[in-house]
Enzyme design. Structure first.
Site, PDB file in Angstrom:
ATOM      1  N   HIS B  79       0.844  -1.198   0.000  1.00  0.00           N
ATOM      2  CA  HIS B  79       0.000   0.000   0.000  1.00  0.00           C
ATOM      3  C   HIS B  79       0.878   1.247   0.000  1.00  0.00           C
ATOM      4  O   HIS B  79       0.681   2.163  -0.807  1.00  0.00           O
ATOM      5  CB  HIS B  79      -0.924  -0.010   1.223  1.00  0.00           C
ATOM      6  N   ASP B 108       6.596  22.080 -26.091  1.00  0.00           N
ATOM      7  CA  ASP B 108       6.545  20.708 -25.565  1.00  0.00           C
ATOM      8  C   ASP B 108       7.586  20.631 -24.460  1.00  0.00           C
ATOM      9  O   ASP B 108       8.208  21.639 -24.107  1.00  0.00           O
ATOM     10  CB  ASP B 108       6.858  19.678 -26.680  1.00  0.00           C
ATOM     11  N   TRP B 144       7.079   0.001   4.001  1.00  0.00           N
ATOM     12  CA  TRP B 144       7.581   0.757   2.836  1.00  0.00           C
ATOM     13  C   TRP B 144       8.946   1.354   3.136  1.00  0.00           C
ATOM     14  O   TRP B 144       9.668   1.755   2.225  1.00  0.00           O
ATOM     15  CB  TRP B 144       6.590   1.837   2.397  1.00  0.00           C
ATOM     16  N   SER B 172      12.978   6.206 -13.736  1.00  0.00           N
ATOM     17  CA  SER B 172      11.878   6.954 -14.347  1.00  0.00           C
ATOM     18  C   SER B 172      11.748   8.338 -13.719  1.00  0.00           C
ATOM     19  O   SER B 172      11.617   9.349 -14.420  1.00  0.00           O
ATOM     20  CB  SER B 172      10.588   6.153 -14.193  1.00  0.00           C
ATOM     21  N   SER B 173      11.803   8.385 -12.384  1.00  0.00           N
ATOM     22  CA  SER B 173      11.663   9.673 -11.700  1.00  0.00           C
ATOM     23  C   SER B 173      12.796  10.617 -12.039  1.00  0.00           C
ATOM     24  O   SER B 173      12.592  11.819 -12.256  1.00  0.00           O
ATOM     25  CB  SER B 173      11.660   9.474 -10.180  1.00  0.00           C
ATOM     26  N   HIS B 256      13.203  11.751   3.626  1.00  0.00           N
ATOM     27  CA  HIS B 256      12.602  13.011   4.036  1.00  0.00           C
ATOM     28  C   HIS B 256      12.392  13.975   2.881  1.00  0.00           C
ATOM     29  O   HIS B 256      11.289  14.480   2.702  1.00  0.00           O
ATOM     30  CB  HIS B 256      13.286  13.671   5.226  1.00  0.00           C
ATOM     31  N   GLU B 258      11.904  13.063   0.018  1.00  0.00           N
ATOM     32  CA  GLU B 258      10.833  12.390  -0.724  1.00  0.00           C
ATOM     33  C   GLU B 258       9.446  12.874  -0.266  1.00  0.00           C
ATOM     34  O   GLU B 258       8.567  13.098  -1.091  1.00  0.00           O
ATOM     35  CB  GLU B 258      10.959  10.871  -0.549  1.00  0.00           C
ATOM     36  N   TYR B 260       8.684  15.701   0.820  1.00  0.00           N
ATOM     37  CA  TYR B 260       8.447  17.041   0.271  1.00  0.00           C
ATOM     38  C   TYR B 260       8.237  16.990  -1.233  1.00  0.00           C
ATOM     39  O   TYR B 260       7.543  17.826  -1.798  1.00  0.00           O
ATOM     40  CB  TYR B 260       9.584  17.993   0.657  1.00  0.00           C
ATOM     41  N   SER B 271      -1.693  27.324  -4.835  1.00  0.00           N
ATOM     42  CA  SER B 271      -1.381  28.734  -5.056  1.00  0.00           C
ATOM     43  C   SER B 271      -1.918  29.234  -6.389  1.00  0.00           C
ATOM     44  O   SER B 271      -1.984  30.440  -6.620  1.00  0.00           O
ATOM     45  CB  SER B 271       0.137  28.956  -5.012  1.00  0.00           C
ATOM     46  N   HIS B 305      15.105  12.864  12.274  1.00  0.00           N
ATOM     47  CA  HIS B 305      13.938  12.972  13.160  1.00  0.00           C
ATOM     48  C   HIS B 305      13.004  11.765  12.992  1.00  0.00           C
ATOM     49  O   HIS B 305      12.089  11.594  13.770  1.00  0.00           O
ATOM     50  CB  HIS B 305      13.192  14.297  12.984  1.00  0.00           C
ATOM     51  N   HIS B 306      13.276  10.948  11.965  1.00  0.00           N
ATOM     52  CA  HIS B 306      12.543   9.679  11.852  1.00  0.00           C
ATOM     53  C   HIS B 306      13.181   8.618  12.734  1.00  0.00           C
ATOM     54  O   HIS B 306      12.705   7.499  12.805  1.00  0.00           O
ATOM     55  CB  HIS B 306      12.554   9.196  10.400  1.00  0.00           C
ATOM     56  N   LYS B 334       3.704  29.969   4.322  1.00  0.00           N
ATOM     57  CA  LYS B 334       2.858  29.589   3.186  1.00  0.00           C
ATOM     58  C   LYS B 334       1.385  29.602   3.592  1.00  0.00           C
ATOM     59  O   LYS B 334       0.532  30.127   2.870  1.00  0.00           O
ATOM     60  CB  LYS B 334       3.241  28.194   2.676  1.00  0.00           C
ATOM     61  N   ARG B 453       1.890   1.132  15.281  1.00  0.00           N
ATOM     62  CA  ARG B 453       1.473   0.978  13.891  1.00  0.00           C
ATOM     63  C   ARG B 453       1.919  -0.390  13.367  1.00  0.00           C
ATOM     64  O   ARG B 453       2.682  -1.096  14.011  1.00  0.00           O
ATOM     65  CB  ARG B 453       2.057   2.100  13.034  1.00  0.00           C
TER      66      ARG B 453
END
Lengths: 420, 527
Positions: B79, B108, B144, B172-173, B256, B258, B260, B271, B305-306, B334, B453
């Protein structure tokens, strides 16, 4: 001054929370009715919505940090969303609002950058103090080594010669929903960690296989148990009682089934328990001197198997291949020439797999019993028996040598081996 | 979602789309590729969503009812992976493909053939990832975040396929990101200076740099796993001189930024939409750009921080706590800017606006819980509980996914030439809004009450809130078929719209609706 205000605010929050809770409970009439249609077990459930204060100085200061930051968020939220919803209600086209064209203001930009920054600095100060306190593991009076295994905990009272495993005691039938669940469902163990009140206890946390995390919310202790490394944590508990927690790092299949129970007693009771525990450990060692006929090994073996092996290899011995291989009909468990291999695997584990070493987890009688059981259960009718004495010998010499006194090995006629 | 019918535009006589399947296989057109990305991402959204439904069904009541713990772990892992790499990221790349050239007046993307390739890698990578579920021993079951050694020494044999799939998704990314940077830096119409670019373009430019910086790090992490599994190295095995915590450092150095990557383009979308429906210019454009840049910079120095509970030294703990708290400042800027944009405007509440307002409110709630999590001592209680699950679903579902919905409704008229069904759109919004909050809000409570979790079964005191979360989850999941229906209905017909149905600014609204197959073959004049 500031502190007083926050205290008053806490009070207010807690009060409102309990009022809210009462409201929830009143409503439970219809909610429970609605849910009764699906479930009966919700009878034990409750509506706890917040962290508990816990029973240590650290847990209380963490709780107050939690409440302060929560209140800050609520206040900012009310202000920001207040302005937003005011705009949504008033500045809408349907009410004939005319759009303004302003789109920047250096003054407010500076203001709403610096004010949050100052709030954060104010928040960082108490947080830093608490963190320094958490990291100060000096001058402990009792050291407990905690080792995480898939899926149980081992507690060792360093220097006391007391060490034991603590595994889930909730019966499988309850998990499979064929029996009514206990109030402490999934949060109960066969043997809890016993600690005294009012002593600084240091935990030395490590793991034997994958990463686990030892967490008891009431102490606010959560430390990852990492194989190959030892982490430190400490606690000093105020009140006797039973405290429950769970493994907090995904550690494989039964991650959800390795709870932690800590039984905190008065100092005298703790000392008494420790003496008794040492005596029973000595008694356990005596067991080797006793007679272990086949029937007794099988009974003991079945019990040990159910407790430590069945999680992976399953009660019916069929395992969950390929990760957890079957024992039923497995060559190592039925081939007469491989008794030694069978003992090796149990004693040393298999590197790089979930199969752990049980040499220090089980005593000689338990190891002998479980091997005997595996070689004779589920149609593995080898008729062979491994004795506690042989295991003791293995521990000394490092290899399996059949004991000449072990009579059952040779005369037993195996009827099941012909085809293999 | 495709614009295929237009022939009236004088530039297009010779360059209409090819016919049949090969049009999609061989296309180098940014609109075709954008559409394919969006359809792919929606398919993955439903796939990952189906897995979430399995998880919520198992957690409906205490006890094991539907699936075994081993399969439960595969579901949570897949998931997460599918939603992150299959649904959210490709959706944003799809939107970038469609909109960035039209927003900056480019004909293009800068590298059209690579664009085709970077899309077509995706379906194969995703199929390979999903196929692991049918392999002996099952699919990835280590979360994950795939912490070693659970993902190396103790992983199922299919892990090798998982590693290869991650490599392909990463390639790809990276190609997508290179393309976006090249397009934005080189193909802007004359007069379109950097500080005139729409915020969606700005946020994507910064996101693309983040992607290029961290996807290779992820590739490094999985390669080291591969070596540990098959070639006898011990990067993450203390027994061989390695360190399991090293894995977490590498993973979160990717992980991290990622998160963002999955939120910055949303900032750009919101915006664009808020000023349109408030009929008032965006407040603090310049500070918005700087805020996004600061958030991106900070994302590189907060990874640990993770890992507050893994036992990093006190000084490290303090550094990462302070750095993390600091993120609240630009994020706050923001939010304040968005609220000020709405303030004293003249608002209407069409579906894109509803999703955008929900974004601001709910993303901010996710930000608040993020701020709470940044307080390291408090994190000792929150870490790896449902409080964290609530937190990141609040930033990802109403953050990333609501923004994608908002974008889809906002630009559907441009893509199809038809207005979507407003009543159905609003129904979709309200059902999603209620379902999403019903699912994830109670998770704060059970997390604070102590539920870890990634567990398939739980203690009885968590039963009621879990049941509510499951009911909300089923509601949210079922609602998404309505979105599919609305989009198909809009493609097939509906009220015809003009060039600029929302009466707003931006180059994309200066071309006809539906947007012709080729736009801006001659650069527009930007004032």
């Amino acid at each position: 001054m500031m502190l007083l205000h926050t205290r008053a605010l806490f009070h207010w929050i807690t009060e409102s929370a309990s009022k809210l809770k009462a409201l929830f409970f009143m409503r439970r009439g219809w909610l429970a009715g609605l849910m009764g249609a699906f479930v009966s077990s919700s009878a034990w459930a409750d509506w706890t919505v917040n962290m508990t204060e816990g029973v240590t100085a650290v847990s209380r200061s963490i709780y107050s940090l939690h409440m302060i930051i929560f209140i800050i968020c609520v206040v900012i939220g009310v202000l920001v969303f207040g302005v937003m919803f005011y705009s949504i209600l008033v500045h809408r086209k349907s009410k004939g609002a005319v759009p303004q064209q302003f789109h920047e203001s250096t003054v407010v930009e500076i203001l709403w950058t610096t004010v949050p920054f100052l709030i954060l600095v104010g928040m960082a100060i108490p947080a830093t103090k608490t963190l320094i306190d958490i990291y100060n593991t000096d001058e402990s009076e009792i050291d407990i080594k905690i080792t995480g295994y898939q899926w149980k905990w081992q507690y060792e009272y360093v220097g006391e010669g007391v060490s034991f495993f603590s595994t889930l005691s909730t019966p499988r039938e309850q998990i499979q929903n064929s029996r009514i669940k206990n109030p402490n469902y999934l949060l109960e163990v066969d043997e809890p960690l016993v600690l005294p009140v009012g002593k600084k206890v240091r935990f030395l946390v490590t793991a034997a296989d994958v990463i686990h995390s030892w967490w008891v919310p009431a102490f606010a202790v959560k430390r990852d148990a990492i194989p190959g490394f030892i982490n430190e944590a400490w606690t000093n508990i105020d009140r006797p009682g039973i405290y429950r927690g769970q493994c907090a790092e995904l550690c494989g299949k039964d991650h959800g089934f390795m709870p932690i129970v800590v039984d905190v007693r008065s100092e005298e009771d703790y000392e008494k328990w420790l003496v008794e525990r040492k005596e029973s450990a000595a008694q356990e060692r005596m067991i080797l001197e006793e007679d272990w006929p086949m029937a007794r090994l099988m009974t003991k073996g079945k019990q040990v198997y159910g407790k430590v092996c069945a999680a992976c290899h399953q009660v019916n011995g069929q395992g969950m291949p390929p990760i957890f291989p079957a024992l039923k009909g497995a060559d190592v468990a039925v081939n007469k020439t491989r008794v030694g291999d069978h003992v090796d695997i149990l004693m040393n584990g298999i590197k790089g797999t979930a199969m752990q070493s049980f040499a220090n987890q089980l005593n000689e009688a338990e190891i002998a019993a479980v091997i005997t059981y595996e070689r004779n259960a589920w149609g593995n009718k080898t008729g062979e028996m491994v004795t506690p004495k042989e295991i003791l010998e293995y521990k000394k010499s490092g290899k399996y040598t059949p004991d000449p006194d072990n009579k059952t090995v040779t005369p037993f006629v195996n009827t099941n081996q012909a085809g293999l | 979602m495709t614009a295929v019918t237009d022939t009236s535009h004088h530039e297009d006589h010779h360059h209409g789309p090819a016919k049949g399947l090969m049009r999609w296989v061989l296309t180098t057109n940014h609109k075709d590729i954008g559409s394919m990305y969006l359809w792919f991402s929606f398919a993955m959204f439903l796939t990952g969503g189906a897995m979430a439904m399995v998880i919520r069904a198992e957690l409906f009541q205490p006890g094991l009812q539907i699936i075994e713990p081993a399969f439960f772990n595969q579901m949570t892992t897949m998931h997460g992976l599918i939603m992150v790499f299959g649904a959210v990221m490709p959706a944003f790349v799809g939107l970038a493909n469609w909109m960035i050239p039209m927003m900056i007046g480019a004909p293009d993307m800068a590298l059209p053939r690579m664009n085709n390739w970077s899309f077509w890698i995706l379906p194969f990578a995703a199929l390979m990832l999903i196929s692991t579920l049918f392999m002996e021993g099952g699919g990835p079951n280590f979360g994950w975040t795939f912490y070693a050694p659970l993902s190396t020494d103790f992983s199922p044999p299919s892990t090798t396929f998982f590693i290869f799939a991650i490599h392909m998704l990463g390639i790809s990314s990276i190609m997508g990101a290179i393309n976006i940077i090249a397009t934005i830096l080189n193909l802007r119409a004359p007069g379109m200076t950097m500080m005139k670019m729409p915020l969606f373009v700005w946020t994507w430019l910064i996101t693309a740099y983040l992607l290029i910086a961290v996807m290779p790090v992820l590739a490094g992490a999985v390669t080291m796993m591969l070596m540990d599994i098959h070639f006898g190295t011990s990067f993450f095995n203390a027994g061989g001189g390695g360190d399991p915590v090293l894995f977490q450092h590498i993973f979160w150095f990717f992980g991290h930024p990622e998160v963002y990557i999955m939120i910055l383009p949303s900032f750009g979308i919101v915006s664009a939409i808020l000023p349109t429906f408030a009929r008032k210019p965006l407040f603090g454009y310049t500070s918005m750009v700087y805020a996004v840049a600061s958030i991106a910079f900070l994302s590189f120095i907060v990874w640990a921080h993770h890992m507050f509970t893994v036992g990093i030294p006190l000084v490290g703990e303090l550094f990462f706590m302070y750095a993390t708290m600091l993120i609240a400042v630009p994020t706050g800027v923001k939010v304040f800017n968005w609220v000020s944009t709405m303030f004293r405007g003249s608002m209407t509440f069409e579906t894109p606006m509803l999703f955008s307002i929900a974004f601001v409110v709910l993303f901010t709630i996710g930000g608040f819980s993020g701020l709470m999590l940044s307080i390291a001592p408090a994190d000792f209680q929150y870490h790896d509980t449902y409080f964290v699950v609530a937190h990141f679903h609040y930033v990802l579902v109403p953050g990333a996914i609501f923004a994608i919905f908002a974008a889809a409704y906002y630009w559907l008229p441009k893509w199809t030439g038809h207005m979507y069904d407003e009543t159905l759109g609003k129904t979709h919004f309200w059902l999603s809004f209620i379902g999403m909050n019903l699912t994830f809000f109670p998770m704060h409570f059970i997390g604070l009450a102590g539920m870890p979790r990634r567990i398939p079964d739980y203690a009885l005191q968590f039963a009621d809130f879990n049941m509510i979360a499951s009911i909300g989850g089923f509601m949210f999941g079922a609602t998404q078929f309505l979105f599919l229906f609305i989009v198909i209905k809009c493609i097939r017909g509906g009220e015809k719209v003009g060039d600029n149905p929302w009466e707003t600014d931006g180059l994309e609204w200066s071309v006809p609706s539906p947007a012709p197959y080729h736009t801006f073959t001659t650069p527009p004049d930007v004032k």
